[in-house]
Scaffold this active site. Sequence first.
Site, PDB file in Angstrom:
ATOM      1  N   CYS A 147       0.847  -1.193   0.000  1.00 47.39           N
ATOM      2  CA  CYS A 147       0.000   0.000   0.000  1.00 47.39           C
ATOM      3  C   CYS A 147       0.887   1.251   0.000  1.00 47.39           C
ATOM      4  O   CYS A 147       1.757   1.400   0.859  1.00 47.39           O
ATOM      5  CB  CYS A 147      -0.904  -0.012   1.235  1.00 47.39           C
ATOM      6  N   GLU A 148       0.673   2.122  -0.962  1.00 48.39           N
ATOM      7  CA  GLU A 148       1.531   3.299  -1.052  1.00 48.39           C
ATOM      8  C   GLU A 148       1.213   4.349   0.008  1.00 48.39           C
ATOM      9  O   GLU A 148       1.970   5.303   0.180  1.00 48.39           O
ATOM     10  CB  GLU A 148       1.422   3.930  -2.445  1.00 48.39           C
ATOM     11  N   HIS A 149       0.102   4.178   0.717  1.00 47.55           N
ATOM     12  CA  HIS A 149      -0.260   5.158   1.735  1.00 47.55           C
ATOM     13  C   HIS A 149       0.405   4.879   3.084  1.00 47.55           C
ATOM     14  O   HIS A 149       0.707   5.808   3.830  1.00 47.55           O
ATOM     15  CB  HIS A 149      -1.781   5.186   1.919  1.00 47.55           C
ATOM     16  N   HIS A 150       0.603   3.588   3.398  1.00 51.89           N
ATOM     17  CA  HIS A 150       1.166   3.238   4.713  1.00 51.89           C
ATOM     18  C   HIS A 150       2.397   2.341   4.622  1.00 51.89           C
ATOM     19  O   HIS A 150       2.988   2.003   5.646  1.00 51.89           O
ATOM     20  CB  HIS A 150       0.103   2.519   5.569  1.00 51.89           C
ATOM     21  N   GLN A 188      -5.148  -0.547  -4.804  1.00 52.89           N
ATOM     22  CA  GLN A 188      -5.771  -1.691  -5.479  1.00 52.89           C
ATOM     23  C   GLN A 188      -6.530  -1.274  -6.731  1.00 52.89           C
ATOM     24  O   GLN A 188      -6.548  -1.996  -7.737  1.00 52.89           O
ATOM     25  CB  GLN A 188      -6.706  -2.418  -4.508  1.00 52.89           C
ATOM     26  N   HIS A 216      -6.270  -5.788   3.275  1.00 58.04           N
ATOM     27  CA  HIS A 216      -5.293  -4.712   3.446  1.00 58.04           C
ATOM     28  C   HIS A 216      -4.852  -4.632   4.906  1.00 58.04           C
ATOM     29  O   HIS A 216      -5.673  -4.451   5.801  1.00 58.04           O
ATOM     30  CB  HIS A 216      -5.904  -3.379   3.014  1.00 58.04           C
ATOM     31  N   CYS A 218      -3.406  -2.288   6.304  1.00 57.81           N
ATOM     32  CA  CYS A 218      -3.661  -0.968   6.882  1.00 57.81           C
ATOM     33  C   CYS A 218      -5.052  -0.901   7.499  1.00 57.81           C
ATOM     34  O   CYS A 218      -5.331  -0.015   8.312  1.00 57.81           O
ATOM     35  CB  CYS A 218      -3.488   0.128   5.834  1.00 57.81           C
TER      36      CYS A 218
END
Length: 256
Positions: A147-150, A188, A216, A218
Amino acid sequence: MDHAKQKQSEKQVANSTDSVNGHVEERAPVPKSPNRTRGPQVVPGEETRSHSSAVMESWKEERTRSIEDNEMNLPSIAAAYTTILRGLGEDPLRQGLLKTPWRAATAMQFFTKGYQEKISDVLNDAIFDEDHDEMVIVKDIDMFSMCEHHLVPFIGKVHIGYLPNKRVVGLSKLARIVEIYSRRLQVQERLTKQIAVAITESLQPSGVGVVIEASHMCMVMRGVQKMNSKTVTSTMLGVFREDPKTREEFLKLIKD
């Protein structure tokens, strides 16, 4: 102000504004010149089509990282992990953590090895002329991504179906496409579309369907902490989008 001056002022205001989507925007007056040629005119919807074309061409993008880059960048990535350990209140010099920054840096390079590959390398020798026009499905392809956010994993399965148009691809190559795009920092939704677009651009089939089901970390390990939650995304192109019966057949077959 007399009536003539008021009319002149209103005309100047009208000539210095444009109405776009119901909003009035100011613009500088364009000086007239006998030698001035008009630039290309933007046709309504052209900007959207240009953006779509860019997305459709994205599967051809060159790799952005090489093995040499890995070797050169490993020390700086490891140093960053050392800083993170200290920031978390740990001692990077204690026995259990002495090699952790290097291990973590190497692992992160592996988790994102999709940046070292491009789709054309995988497919160039694996597309074959074949008079077959029935649906081809490969389902339950294991997928691991970040996940590019976390920067934590999301894990799941990918289901791919396409309707050939005189050309087929080696079945294992569909799994390779998934591997290339999933081994990058991702969301995703984008991953689902990239896989579908790559197959569409390379094979020119009558249609493509891609469905991803993933869990996920996250959501599982932090935030709402819902252990059994799954995210399902789909991209349907060509007849998979246009023909409800084709789409229903695909969705039914991947569930059986």
